[in-house]
Design a protein around this motif. Structure first.
Motif, PDB file in Angstrom:
ATOM      1  N   GLU A  16      62.441 -29.549 -15.630  1.00 45.87           N
ATOM      2  CA  GLU A  16      63.063 -30.876 -15.661  1.00 45.87           C
ATOM      3  C   GLU A  16      62.136 -31.930 -16.263  1.00 45.87           C
ATOM      4  N   THR A  17      60.841 -31.760 -16.071  1.00 43.14           N
ATOM      5  CA  THR A  17      59.891 -32.778 -16.533  1.00 43.14           C
ATOM      6  C   THR A  17      58.865 -32.241 -17.518  1.00 43.14           C
ATOM      7  N   ARG A  18      58.914 -30.962 -17.859  1.00 33.34           N
ATOM      8  CA  ARG A  18      57.961 -30.408 -18.812  1.00 33.34           C
ATOM      9  C   ARG A  18      58.593 -29.227 -19.545  1.00 33.34           C
ATOM     10  N   PRO A  19      58.136 -28.934 -20.743  1.00 32.44           N
ATOM     11  CA  PRO A  19      58.673 -27.784 -21.476  1.00 32.44           C
ATOM     12  C   PRO A  19      58.148 -26.480 -20.894  1.00 32.44           C
ATOM     13  N   LYS A  20      58.929 -25.430 -21.006  1.00 32.64           N
ATOM     14  CA  LYS A  20      58.554 -24.147 -20.411  1.00 32.64           C
ATOM     15  C   LYS A  20      57.201 -23.628 -20.891  1.00 32.64           C
ATOM     16  N   TYR A  52      62.289 -29.931 -27.184  1.00 29.84           N
ATOM     17  CA  TYR A  52      62.430 -30.470 -25.832  1.00 29.84           C
ATOM     18  C   TYR A  52      61.057 -30.942 -25.341  1.00 29.84           C
ATOM     19  N   ARG A  53      60.994 -32.239 -25.001  1.00 28.95           N
ATOM     20  CA  ARG A  53      59.741 -32.867 -24.566  1.00 28.95           C
ATOM     21  C   ARG A  53      58.603 -32.535 -25.537  1.00 28.95           C
ATOM     22  N   ALA A  54      58.927 -32.726 -26.818  1.00 27.23           N
ATOM     23  CA  ALA A  54      57.981 -32.388 -27.880  1.00 27.23           C
ATOM     24  C   ALA A  54      56.678 -33.146 -27.761  1.00 27.23           C
ATOM     25  N   GLU A  55      56.737 -34.374 -27.237  1.00 28.81           N
ATOM     26  CA  GLU A  55      55.516 -35.172 -27.133  1.00 28.81           C
ATOM     27  C   GLU A  55      54.485 -34.513 -26.227  1.00 28.81           C
ATOM     28  N   GLN A  56      54.947 -33.751 -25.234  1.00 32.49           N
ATOM     29  CA  GLN A  56      54.008 -33.062 -24.353  1.00 32.49           C
ATOM     30  C   GLN A  56      53.322 -31.896 -25.078  1.00 32.49           C
ATOM     31  N   HIS A  60      49.370 -31.706 -25.825  1.00 28.86           N
ATOM     32  CA  HIS A  60      48.628 -30.543 -25.342  1.00 28.86           C
ATOM     33  C   HIS A  60      47.783 -29.927 -26.459  1.00 28.86           C
ATOM     34  N   LEU A  61      48.291 -29.983 -27.681  1.00 27.72           N
ATOM     35  CA  LEU A  61      47.614 -29.342 -28.808  1.00 27.72           C
ATOM     36  C   LEU A  61      46.771 -30.314 -29.623  1.00 27.72           C
ATOM     37  N   ALA A  62      46.771 -31.583 -29.253  1.00 26.19           N
ATOM     38  CA  ALA A  62      46.009 -32.585 -29.999  1.00 26.19           C
ATOM     39  C   ALA A  62      44.531 -32.197 -30.061  1.00 26.19           C
ATOM     40  N   GLY A  63      43.951 -32.320 -31.239  1.00 27.44           N
ATOM     41  CA  GLY A  63      42.542 -31.994 -31.410  1.00 27.44           C
ATOM     42  C   GLY A  63      42.257 -30.537 -31.697  1.00 27.44           C
ATOM     43  N   SER A  64      43.287 -29.693 -31.675  1.00 27.56           N
ATOM     44  CA  SER A  64      43.112 -28.275 -31.989  1.00 27.56           C
ATOM     45  C   SER A  64      43.478 -28.034 -33.447  1.00 27.56           C
ATOM     46  N   GLU A  65      43.296 -26.793 -33.886  1.00 25.95           N
ATOM     47  CA  GLU A  65      43.645 -26.428 -35.261  1.00 25.95           C
ATOM     48  C   GLU A  65      45.126 -26.117 -35.415  1.00 25.95           C
ATOM     49  N   VAL A  66      45.889 -26.180 -34.346  1.00 23.39           N
ATOM     50  CA  VAL A  66      47.294 -25.773 -34.359  1.00 23.39           C
ATOM     51  C   VAL A  66      48.174 -26.908 -34.865  1.00 23.39           C
ATOM     52  N   VAL A  68      51.939 -28.656 -35.380  1.00 29.11           N
ATOM     53  CA  VAL A  68      53.177 -28.734 -34.614  1.00 29.11           C
ATOM     54  C   VAL A  68      54.318 -29.120 -35.544  1.00 29.11           C
ATOM     55  N   SER A  69      55.376 -28.339 -35.532  1.00 31.27           N
ATOM     56  CA  SER A  69      56.582 -28.618 -36.301  1.00 31.27           C
ATOM     57  C   SER A  69      57.633 -29.150 -35.333  1.00 31.27           C
ATOM     58  N   VAL A  70      57.850 -30.462 -35.349  1.00 28.01           N
ATOM     59  CA  VAL A  70      58.792 -31.096 -34.422  1.00 28.01           C
ATOM     60  C   VAL A  70      60.190 -31.075 -35.035  1.00 28.01           C
ATOM     61  N   GLU A  71      61.145 -30.551 -34.292  1.00 24.81           N
ATOM     62  CA  GLU A  71      62.526 -30.451 -34.749  1.00 24.81           C
ATOM     63  C   GLU A  71      63.338 -31.577 -34.147  1.00 24.81           C
TER      64      GLU A  71
END
Length: 220
Positions: A16-20, A52-56, A60-66, A68-71
């Protein structure tokens, strides 16, 4: 490519409050467990999709080499999500993985890489026997012939990890589509194959799967 855009509705209140993919199993986020395996295999270009809750996911991945493709505004399903992420991935042949897997055995990416034969395969799907799919509800997904070719309906389960030649995505006219549509076209050409995973896989797609996965991690 790691698929992390889904709503996780089977997890009920837990999502409800976070992505799986950010749910923790054994003290570590599911997404991080998949990233660990990708990095251990030596992957240096990794993309995670989010809706879903893409901002989280982004935080979470900020500062990593990964990347993110936001849909947005729509979720694109696995096929559409992979196709829109191709500029970040570089195209060509890619691994894809769900983000809700827990494994008891070798690195699944290693298993696939060892079995990959690009001269005869357009897609290679990891498979486990139904008896080794912990927490799986329902029947299997595929049958695997002696030569490794896959067909629908059988006792082998697809646990969400594959190698795929992304050129096959161009055959689909829709913007939102599942990779199932791609596999059916590849199978019709006789180029859809499966690889046997020699360990156990746990589906963490429902709340009971968390305790099952933690038991798997503990060797039970």
């Amino acid at each position: 490519m790691i698929f992390a855009a889904g709503f996780g509705t089977r997890m009920g209140a837990l999502t409800e409050t976070r992505p799986k993919p950010l749910i923790e199993v054994g003290g570590r986020a599911l997404l991080d467990r998949t990233l660990d395996l990708a990095r251990d295999h030596g992957m240096t270009r990794i993309v995670v999709n989010a809706h879903y809750r893409a901002e989280q996911i982004e935080a979470h991945l900020a500062g990593s080499e990964v990347a993110v493709s936001v849909e947005m505004p729509d979720i694109l399903d696995t096929g559409g999500g992979l196709r829109v992420a191709l500029p970040l991935l570089g195209g060509g042949t890619v691994f894809t993985s769900n983000a809700d897997n827990v494994w008891d055995g070798p690195n699944p990416f290693d298993v696939l890489a060892d079995a990959w034969q690009p001269d005869r395969m357009d897609a290679l799907l990891l498979t486990v026997p139904l008896s080794h799919a912990v927490g799986r509800k329902g029947d299997g997904d595929f049958a695997m012939a002696a030569d490794g070719r896959l067909s629908r309906n059988g006792m082998r389960v697809y646990p969400g990890v594959q190698i795929l030649k992304t050129e096959a995505l161009a055959d689909i006219p829709d913007r939102v589509f599942s990779l199932n549509a791609v596999w059916d076209r590849i199978a019709a050409r006789g180029r859809l194959f499966g690889a046997h995973y020699p360990g156990r896989w746990c589906d963490v797609g429902h709340p009971e799967g968390i305790a099952l996965a933690e038991a798997v991690l503990e060797g039970r």
